[in-house]
Design a protein around this motif. Sequence first.
Motif, PDB file in Angstrom:
ATOM      1  N   ALA A 122       0.793  -1.238   0.000  1.00 32.02           N
ATOM      2  CA  ALA A 122       0.000   0.000   0.000  1.00 32.02           C
ATOM      3  C   ALA A 122       0.818   1.277   0.000  1.00 32.02           C
ATOM      4  N   SER A 123       2.070   1.223   0.428  1.00 37.19           N
ATOM      5  CA  SER A 123       2.801   2.486   0.564  1.00 37.19           C
ATOM      6  C   SER A 123       4.280   2.270   0.280  1.00 37.19           C
ATOM      7  N   SER A 124       4.963   3.375   0.112  1.00 34.99           N
ATOM      8  CA  SER A 124       6.395   3.316  -0.149  1.00 34.99           C
ATOM      9  C   SER A 124       7.157   2.753   1.065  1.00 34.99           C
ATOM     10  N   GLN A 125       6.718   3.132   2.280  1.00 35.89           N
ATOM     11  CA  GLN A 125       7.375   2.608   3.492  1.00 35.89           C
ATOM     12  C   GLN A 125       7.210   1.094   3.573  1.00 35.89           C
ATOM     13  N   GLN A 126       5.987   0.642   3.286  1.00 36.86           N
ATOM     14  CA  GLN A 126       5.744  -0.803   3.362  1.00 36.86           C
ATOM     15  C   GLN A 126       6.562  -1.540   2.291  1.00 36.86           C
ATOM     16  N   ALA A 127       6.678  -0.901   1.128  1.00 33.24           N
ATOM     17  CA  ALA A 127       7.470  -1.509   0.045  1.00 33.24           C
ATOM     18  C   ALA A 127       8.920  -1.675   0.502  1.00 33.24           C
ATOM     19  N   GLN A 128       9.441  -0.637   1.140  1.00 39.38           N
ATOM     20  CA  GLN A 128      10.822  -0.682   1.623  1.00 39.38           C
ATOM     21  C   GLN A 128      10.985  -1.786   2.672  1.00 39.38           C
ATOM     22  N   HIS A 129       9.997  -1.882   3.564  1.00 41.97           N
ATOM     23  CA  HIS A 129      10.031  -2.890   4.627  1.00 41.97           C
ATOM     24  C   HIS A 129      10.032  -4.310   4.016  1.00 41.97           C
ATOM     25  N   VAL A 130       9.105  -4.554   3.095  1.00 40.45           N
ATOM     26  CA  VAL A 130       9.014  -5.890   2.478  1.00 40.45           C
ATOM     27  C   VAL A 130      10.302  -6.191   1.694  1.00 40.45           C
ATOM     28  N   ALA A 131      10.818  -5.184   0.974  1.00 41.35           N
ATOM     29  CA  ALA A 131      12.055  -5.400   0.199  1.00 41.35           C
ATOM     30  C   ALA A 131      13.209  -5.767   1.133  1.00 41.35           C
ATOM     31  N   ASN A 132      13.302  -5.095   2.289  1.00 45.39           N
ATOM     32  CA  ASN A 132      14.376  -5.414   3.252  1.00 45.39           C
ATOM     33  C   ASN A 132      14.253  -6.846   3.760  1.00 45.39           C
ATOM     34  N   ILE A 133      13.005  -7.238   4.078  1.00 49.48           N
ATOM     35  CA  ILE A 133      12.755  -8.603   4.578  1.00 49.48           C
ATOM     36  C   ILE A 133      13.179  -9.626   3.512  1.00 49.48           C
ATOM     37  N   LEU A 134      12.834  -9.335   2.254  1.00 51.58           N
ATOM     38  CA  LEU A 134      13.134 -10.294   1.184  1.00 51.58           C
ATOM     39  C   LEU A 134      14.632 -10.372   0.932  1.00 51.58           C
ATOM     40  N   ARG A 135      15.308  -9.238   1.041  1.00 56.63           N
ATOM     41  CA  ARG A 135      16.777  -9.288   0.854  1.00 56.63           C
ATOM     42  C   ARG A 135      17.418 -10.089   1.980  1.00 56.63           C
ATOM     43  N   ASP A 136      16.919  -9.879   3.223  1.00 55.35           N
ATOM     44  CA  ASP A 136      17.439 -10.671   4.355  1.00 55.35           C
ATOM     45  C   ASP A 136      17.179 -12.160   4.126  1.00 55.35           C
ATOM     46  N   ALA A 137      16.083 -12.455   3.416  1.00 55.78           N
ATOM     47  CA  ALA A 137      15.730 -13.870   3.180  1.00 55.78           C
ATOM     48  C   ALA A 137      16.437 -14.439   1.950  1.00 55.78           C
ATOM     49  N   GLY A 138      17.297 -13.644   1.295  1.00 53.58           N
ATOM     50  CA  GLY A 138      18.106 -14.195   0.204  1.00 53.58           C
ATOM     51  C   GLY A 138      17.851 -13.617  -1.176  1.00 53.58           C
ATOM     52  N   ALA A 139      16.934 -12.638  -1.303  1.00 53.23           N
ATOM     53  CA  ALA A 139      16.718 -12.046  -2.643  1.00 53.23           C
ATOM     54  C   ALA A 139      18.020 -11.387  -3.092  1.00 53.23           C
ATOM     55  N   THR A 140      18.430 -11.666  -4.337  1.00 52.98           N
ATOM     56  CA  THR A 140      19.712 -11.121  -4.802  1.00 52.98           C
ATOM     57  C   THR A 140      19.559  -9.669  -5.254  1.00 52.98           C
ATOM     58  N   SER A 141      18.368  -9.280  -5.681  1.00 53.00           N
ATOM     59  CA  SER A 141      18.071  -7.870  -5.995  1.00 53.00           C
ATOM     60  C   SER A 141      16.608  -7.631  -5.691  1.00 53.00           C
ATOM     61  N   THR A 142      16.285  -6.388  -5.366  1.00 50.58           N
ATOM     62  CA  THR A 142      14.871  -6.012  -5.241  1.00 50.58           C
ATOM     63  C   THR A 142      14.672  -4.684  -5.973  1.00 50.58           C
ATOM     64  N   TRP A 143      13.469  -4.480  -6.482  1.00 53.63           N
ATOM     65  CA  TRP A 143      13.099  -3.212  -7.119  1.00 53.63           C
ATOM     66  C   TRP A 143      11.769  -2.782  -6.504  1.00 53.63           C
ATOM     67  N   ILE A 144      11.581  -1.475  -6.394  1.00 48.32           N
ATOM     68  CA  ILE A 144      10.295  -0.965  -5.920  1.00 48.32           C
ATOM     69  C   ILE A 144       9.720  -0.089  -7.025  1.00 48.32           C
ATOM     70  N   GLN A 145       8.522  -0.442  -7.475  1.00 49.86           N
ATOM     71  CA  GLN A 145       7.908   0.312  -8.573  1.00 49.86           C
ATOM     72  C   GLN A 145       6.648   1.004  -8.065  1.00 49.86           C
ATOM     73  N   SER A 146       6.637   2.328  -8.154  1.00 50.58           N
ATOM     74  CA  SER A 146       5.420   3.077  -7.812  1.00 50.58           C
ATOM     75  C   SER A 146       4.451   2.955  -8.991  1.00 50.58           C
ATOM     76  N   PHE A 147       3.143   2.962  -8.700  1.00 48.57           N
ATOM     77  CA  PHE A 147       2.154   2.894  -9.783  1.00 48.57           C
ATOM     78  C   PHE A 147       1.657   4.280 -10.189  1.00 48.57           C
ATOM     79  N   LYS A 148       2.344   5.310  -9.678  1.00 46.15           N
ATOM     80  CA  LYS A 148       1.906   6.693  -9.911  1.00 46.15           C
ATOM     81  C   LYS A 148       1.703   7.008 -11.401  1.00 46.15           C
TER      82      LYS A 148
END
Length: 324
Positions: free
Chosen positions: A284-310
Motif C-alpha cells: 500500500a505504501s512506499s514505506q511498506q514496500a521498503q520494509h518488504v524489500a528489506n525482509i526479502l533481501r534478508d531472506a536471500g533475494a539477490t536484488s529487489t526493485w520498488i515500482q510506484s504505480f503513480k
Amino acid sequence: MKKTVSANSFAKIILFGEHSVVYGHPAIALPLYSVDVNATVIPANSGQWLRSRYFDGEIQQLSENLLGIKRLINWILTTLNQTNASFTIQIDSKIPAERGMGSSAATAVAITKALFKYFDKPISRDNLLQIANVEEQITHGNPSGIDTATVSSEHPIWFVKHQENEQIEFNLTTDYLVIADSGIKGKTAEAVNLIADNLIDEADEIQPLITDLGHIAHQAKTALQRADSKLVGELMTTSHHHLNRLGVSTPVLDKFVDLSIANGAYGAKLTGSGMGGCMIALVASSQQAQHVANILRDAGATSTWIQSFKNYGYTVEDADDNIG
Ligand code: MEV
C-alpha cells in the motif's frame, strides 16, 4: 557518414496470466519504466559488431545462447538490403537476464527499433512485434508474444495471443510493487514444455487450473479498474498457488510470497515463466514496500526493485503510430 542513433525498451512484469496466456487466455502485464535496455547503433569503418555485458565481438561470431539475437539482426539487415553495412551495436541493459523480466524480448525490441532508425526506415508497432518475435521464437520456443508486446508498450496491457493488445484501465495509482529476484535463472522453454506435457498426462488436474487463471485475469481487470487493491492482491496470491500446482514455482519463490504476505502485502506471486526468476508483491505504501524489500533481501533475494504505480494511469495514444 551515418549518424549514431539509440532506442530503448523496458523490462516487463506479468501481473496475471503467465502460462495460461499460451493457451489463449488473457493476461495483464506492465512495462517497468525505470528498468530499461538501450541499443545504440554507431557507424563503423568496417564489419558488424556487438558490444554488451555478455558478448563483445563480431555479430556473426555470437555465441549459441545469443543465436536469437544473431538471427534477428541478420533478418533485419536482409529485409532492409543492408547486409554489407558497417556498424557497432552497443547494448546497455539494466534488466537481469533470465529472471522473468523480459530481458531477451526487450533487447530484441531495442535492437529492432535502433536498426530501423539507423537506416531511416519507419516501423509500425505491429511490424516491430513481428520482427522482435523472430528472436523470441529461437530463444523461447513457442512464445505467446506477451513479452515483446509489454516491453514495447508505454502503458499496462491486456494481452490475448494473436490479438491486438489493448491498454488496460489501471487505477491502482497509489500502490507499490515490490519485485524480488530469487537469484535462480528462470527457464521459460522448460516451464512451458512441462505444463504442455502435464496437460497431456494429467489433464483433469491441470486444465481447470489453466482455465481458472484465465478467469482470474478477467476478475483482476475489473479490480484494477475499481482500484480494489485488496482483491487484486488476493487474486495474485491465488494465481501463485495455481502456478505452484502447475509445477513452476520453487521453494524460494514460495518463501518470498509467504514472507511478503506475513509482512502486510495485499498479495504476492511469482512472475514470468517461473522455475526461478522473480516474485512480485503488491503493497500500500512506499514505506511498506521498503520494509518488504528489506525482509526479502534478508531472506536471500539477490536484488529487489520498488515500482510506484503513480505513472500507470490511462493515457490516450494511437497504437498504430510509427515508432520513433
Ligand atoms: C513468459 O514471460 C510468459 C509465459 O507465459 C510464456 C509465454 O507467454 O510466451 C510463461
